[in-house]
Enzyme design. Structure first.
Site, PDB file in Angstrom:
ATOM      1  N   HIS A  31       0.840  -1.212   0.000  1.00  0.00           N
ATOM      2  CA  HIS A  31       0.000   0.000   0.000  1.00  0.00           C
ATOM      3  C   HIS A  31       0.865   1.250   0.000  1.00  0.00           C
ATOM      4  O   HIS A  31       1.947   1.274   0.587  1.00  0.00           O
ATOM      5  CB  HIS A  31      -0.993  -0.010   1.160  1.00  0.00           C
TER       6      HIS A  31
ATOM      7  N   ASP B  90      -0.520   4.298   0.869  1.00  0.00           N
ATOM      8  CA  ASP B  90      -1.026   5.288   1.826  1.00  0.00           C
ATOM      9  C   ASP B  90      -0.307   5.086   3.161  1.00  0.00           C
ATOM     10  O   ASP B  90       0.299   4.038   3.401  1.00  0.00           O
ATOM     11  CB  ASP B  90      -2.548   5.178   2.021  1.00  0.00           C
TER      12      ASP B  90
ATOM     13  N   ASP C 142       6.218   1.379   6.929  1.00  0.00           N
ATOM     14  CA  ASP C 142       4.809   0.972   6.738  1.00  0.00           C
ATOM     15  C   ASP C 142       4.091   1.932   5.805  1.00  0.00           C
ATOM     16  O   ASP C 142       3.623   2.964   6.224  1.00  0.00           O
ATOM     17  CB  ASP C 142       4.135   0.929   8.118  1.00  0.00           C
TER      18      ASP C 142
ATOM     19  N   GLU D  98      -5.118   1.125   2.817  1.00  0.00           N
ATOM     20  CA  GLU D  98      -4.857   0.072   3.803  1.00  0.00           C
ATOM     21  C   GLU D  98      -5.028   0.595   5.222  1.00  0.00           C
ATOM     22  O   GLU D  98      -5.563  -0.091   6.092  1.00  0.00           O
ATOM     23  CB  GLU D  98      -3.433  -0.490   3.628  1.00  0.00           C
ATOM     24  N   GLU D  99      -4.630   1.840   5.448  1.00  0.00           N
ATOM     25  CA  GLU D  99      -4.685   2.385   6.808  1.00  0.00           C
ATOM     26  C   GLU D  99      -6.101   2.788   7.222  1.00  0.00           C
ATOM     27  O   GLU D  99      -6.313   3.216   8.364  1.00  0.00           O
ATOM     28  CB  GLU D  99      -3.728   3.579   6.937  1.00  0.00           C
TER      29      GLU D  99
ATOM     30  N   ASP E 284       4.684  -6.273   4.703  1.00  0.00           N
ATOM     31  CA  ASP E 284       4.018  -5.229   5.495  1.00  0.00           C
ATOM     32  C   ASP E 284       4.020  -5.653   6.965  1.00  0.00           C
ATOM     33  O   ASP E 284       3.142  -5.280   7.735  1.00  0.00           O
ATOM     34  CB  ASP E 284       2.589  -5.019   4.991  1.00  0.00           C
TER      35      ASP E 284
ATOM     36  N   HIS F 148       3.322   3.738  12.807  1.00  0.00           N
ATOM     37  CA  HIS F 148       2.130   4.338  13.432  1.00  0.00           C
ATOM     38  C   HIS F 148       2.513   5.313  14.552  1.00  0.00           C
ATOM     39  O   HIS F 148       1.631   5.828  15.232  1.00  0.00           O
ATOM     40  CB  HIS F 148       1.189   3.266  14.002  1.00  0.00           C
TER      41      HIS F 148
END
Lengths: 462, 462
Positions: free
Chosen positions: B86, B88, B125, B158-159, B185, B432
């Site tokens: 991903h 994003d 990520d 994805e997020e 991931d 994150h």
């Protein structure tokens, strides 16, 4: 009486417009972004006091925002009334819930205010109620009916704890010498049933910070294995009340003044409709301490409320995070005999003691003040009661308010005089809420009633 | 092997700079303020796939953000690898905790990354790990070593739950036909002990809203008599765990897969130091479900975490208010056999059922996905294991991750193929979190290891 009514009638448009000018300045003391506006408001108040007829009006510097002082001494041998009020206001947020901008006053009619009400932050609390006293002085000066001496002390930090006022009062006991203190910063039952506030709750306001991991963590990789400070904070806050909504902090109730059944029965006579109350708030049920009525819960009983909570991701969409920190602002309303500094200490000790080893907790005392009760057999109370009776045609009922004006207890201690709380607002005026407003009727009634208080207080003091 | 190493050595500067270009675009899918950046990132990915040697690369429109698809089919009779990733990224807040701006990548050495790491939101990520696959394709094309067919499917949601990807996969089963799905991931144990993720937790993400009175109220006038939605919310959230940190939602554990003691013992062999763990997070103690170890709590056990909470006054200073509303974002990590939609329904039913009559509660399901477990005796796993063994000189350990890639279970359902999760990040890479980073060593090792997976997978498939 006629003289007063006529003057108010002839000048009411100007009275309203002058108040509106004052309301346009966003004097939010809690937010430093508005500090210049707070200062500008002090200057405006000074100007109005001079126009009203005060001598030597001064902007008194303090460690915080200035206090506006003014006086009109007509005869050292006559009694002196000290008027207290505040020119600062609560923050306006949540802004989006205001129907009109909080600092662009508009007049609208409401069910309870058929003559219209001024909608603006501070309209009732306290610019509107404070300004009634300025206009009442003008009225007495213009109609040559001022019967005694008057002093004004208008502060700019009431909404953040009045720290500078306490400092100022302690340093100026002679300057502030008086026979009675008069405050309009409370409410009354309704426009047809006036009331005088004889009791106030104390306050202890704290901020708590719970820290878990030293950084925000991915809730998938760490979830379940590490203390989440938000979950922990909710546990800690939830544990502060038991199943009967009693506060669980050890020692919290030790000094609470328990009223006699007679006093509670007397309170119970106050007209009150639980259905209207629920309807006005759009709630299916009330919620409070077991064993007490709604009016007891919000006046003679102490409380603990979370005023704000935040932590983690609060933006749009989703973020799967375990935050490093979570915060809450918590305030406790206290009743007579509870000492706010002692209660703050009890809270701090207890809250730190219930923190699990998996988090670090910091409790920051914010501010507070003592509760207060005033006797109804004093000259001050009797004078106020007669004044309301004249203008409303109904005898006011003495009531205990759930609110706090921490400074009142301090006045009694430092200045050895009683405070009379002549409030003209209504609980429905939404002070501290979006769409705060103040009835035109209430504003003008206040300007009419205040001079009568001066008259009766002076007569009874002879 | 030499060929691969040499190509990486000769091109590593460019590999790093190309990734940095990609990281400069703030493709935050959760916040609509960044929507143009998300779209620009998709274009950039398309461009890179074309340069790497993909045929017919397309930006596939979806109900949400587009999916970048590209393929290189060299022989219909050879196996096909479908690469998923991903473009994003997670929101960057709290911004103030970043040592350098999240979208201005910088390279810094750390204790765990002596060769340096790229610091930026999305570095690990998943832009960094996704881009390894693009560069691995370039490498195989340039060195004429691509042994099979490859398809790329890079999404931008994805997020925030991959809603559009689910829609896209269901509509394009033929186009996406493959023999194995390859994803980077996830993480690995350390740079000296690689691991392959064989399990993922599922996810159910909800937002709750508790409404008390219809407007913010003065906590003095109403405090103690009216339900404070923040206090109520803290009670409700606190009640979701019992004293053993078991989740109290009825039926929540009914379908939880219980591992055998043998499997748990096997897991226990994974090198782990509780002291280092606590030290790295600066916590005095861990916190989790009774009866399970830390590594079990964050991988094979379901969880319930509050990811965000807000209500009342959260600004500077103090505001004595009882807010009308309080909110929380709550996510549950699920384990194999728990159905996320069923769990979301159980949560909703339970949370609404525990709301007192004094408040109104709304539960908004946000998004979710199923957990996943992959067998270690598959060709895909064996090929990955051999690839890591070649490049690290150590056999990778199979581990269950606590994270969630909801789409993986859906791939198996819709495309009938297994997913191999070749992660090269470390738990300490702060995905994150502020200061997310990705080791240069890990990035280049990934680019070296991936072509070997293609080689072994093709050989074993014969």
């Amino acid at each position: 009486m006629e003289l007063i009514k006529n003057y108010v009638q002839q000048n009411k448009e100007r009275f309203i417009n002058e108040l509106i000018d004052l309301l346009k300045i966003p004097s939010v003391s809690a937010d430093s972004a508005y500090s210049q506006d707070v200062l500008n408001t002090a200057d405006k108040v000074k100007e109005f006091l001079e126009k009203a007829g005060c001598d030597k009006v001064e902007i008194c510097e303090t460690p915080g925002y200035p206090i506006v002082y003014g006086e009109k001494i007509i005869d050292e041998n006559l009694p002196t009334v000290l008027v207290y009020g505040h020119y600062d206001v609560q923050p306006a947020d949540p802004i989006e819930l205001w129907d009109s901008p909080p600092f662009e006053p508009v007049i609208k009619k409401t069910e309870l205010h058929p003559d219209g009400a001024i909608f603006a932050r501070g309209a009732c609390d306290d610019k509107g109620q404070m300004f009634m006293h300025v206009k009442a002085l003008e009225l007495m000066m213009q109609t040559n009916t001022l019967p005694c001496n008057v002093k004004f002390m208008i502060e700019g930090e009431e909404e953040v704890g009045s720290a500078s006022l306490a400092w100022f009062v302690a340093k100026n006991q002679q300057k502030l010498k008086n026979d009675v203190i008069l405050i309009s910063d409370t409410g009354m039952i309704s426009n047809t049933q006036p009331s005088i506030t004889t009791g106030l709750r104390g306050l202890s306001y704290v901020e708590v910070e719970v820290t878990g991991p030293n950084r925000d963590l991915h809730s998938g990789l760490y979830g379940g294995a590490v203390a989440n400070p938000i979950n922990i904070l909710t546990n800690m806050i939830a544990s502060l009340h038991d199943e009967n909504n009693h506060i669980t902090i050890p020692g919290f109730y030790d000094k609470v003044e328990e009223l006699s059944q007679e006093e509670r029965d007397e309170m119970g006579k106050r007209p009150f409709s639980l259905d209207d109350y629920k309807k006005a708030l759009d709630i299916h049920d009330i919620h409070g301490e077991a064993g007490y009525t709604t009016n007891e819960r919000n006046s003679i009983r102490p409380t603990l409320d979370v005023n704000g909570i935040w932590g983690g991701y609060t933006g749009e969409g989703a973020k799967t995070v375990i935050p490093s920190k979570a915060f809450a602002k918590i305030s406790m309303r206290l009743v007579p005999n509870q000492d706010w500094e002692e209660i703050t200490e009890l809270f701090k000790k207890h809250f730190e003691s219930i923190a699990p080893a998996s988090v670090k907790v910091v409790v920051k005392p914010h501010h507070g003040g003592q509760g207060y009760v005033t006797p109804i057999d004093s000259i001050g109370y009797q004078a106020a009661s007669k004044a309301y009776t004249d203008t409303f045609g109904v005898t006011p009922i003495p009531v205990r308010s759930g609110g706090s004006i921490p400074i009142v207890a301090l006045f009694e201690k430092e200045l050895q005089s009683k405070t009379i709380m002549m409030g003209f607002g209504l609980d429905s005026d939404a002070i501290h809420s979006p769409n705060e407003h103040y009835g035109i009727f209430n504003y003008l009634k206040g300007i009419e009633t205040i001079p009568l208080f001066y008259k009766y207080f002076t007569e009874m003091s002879k």
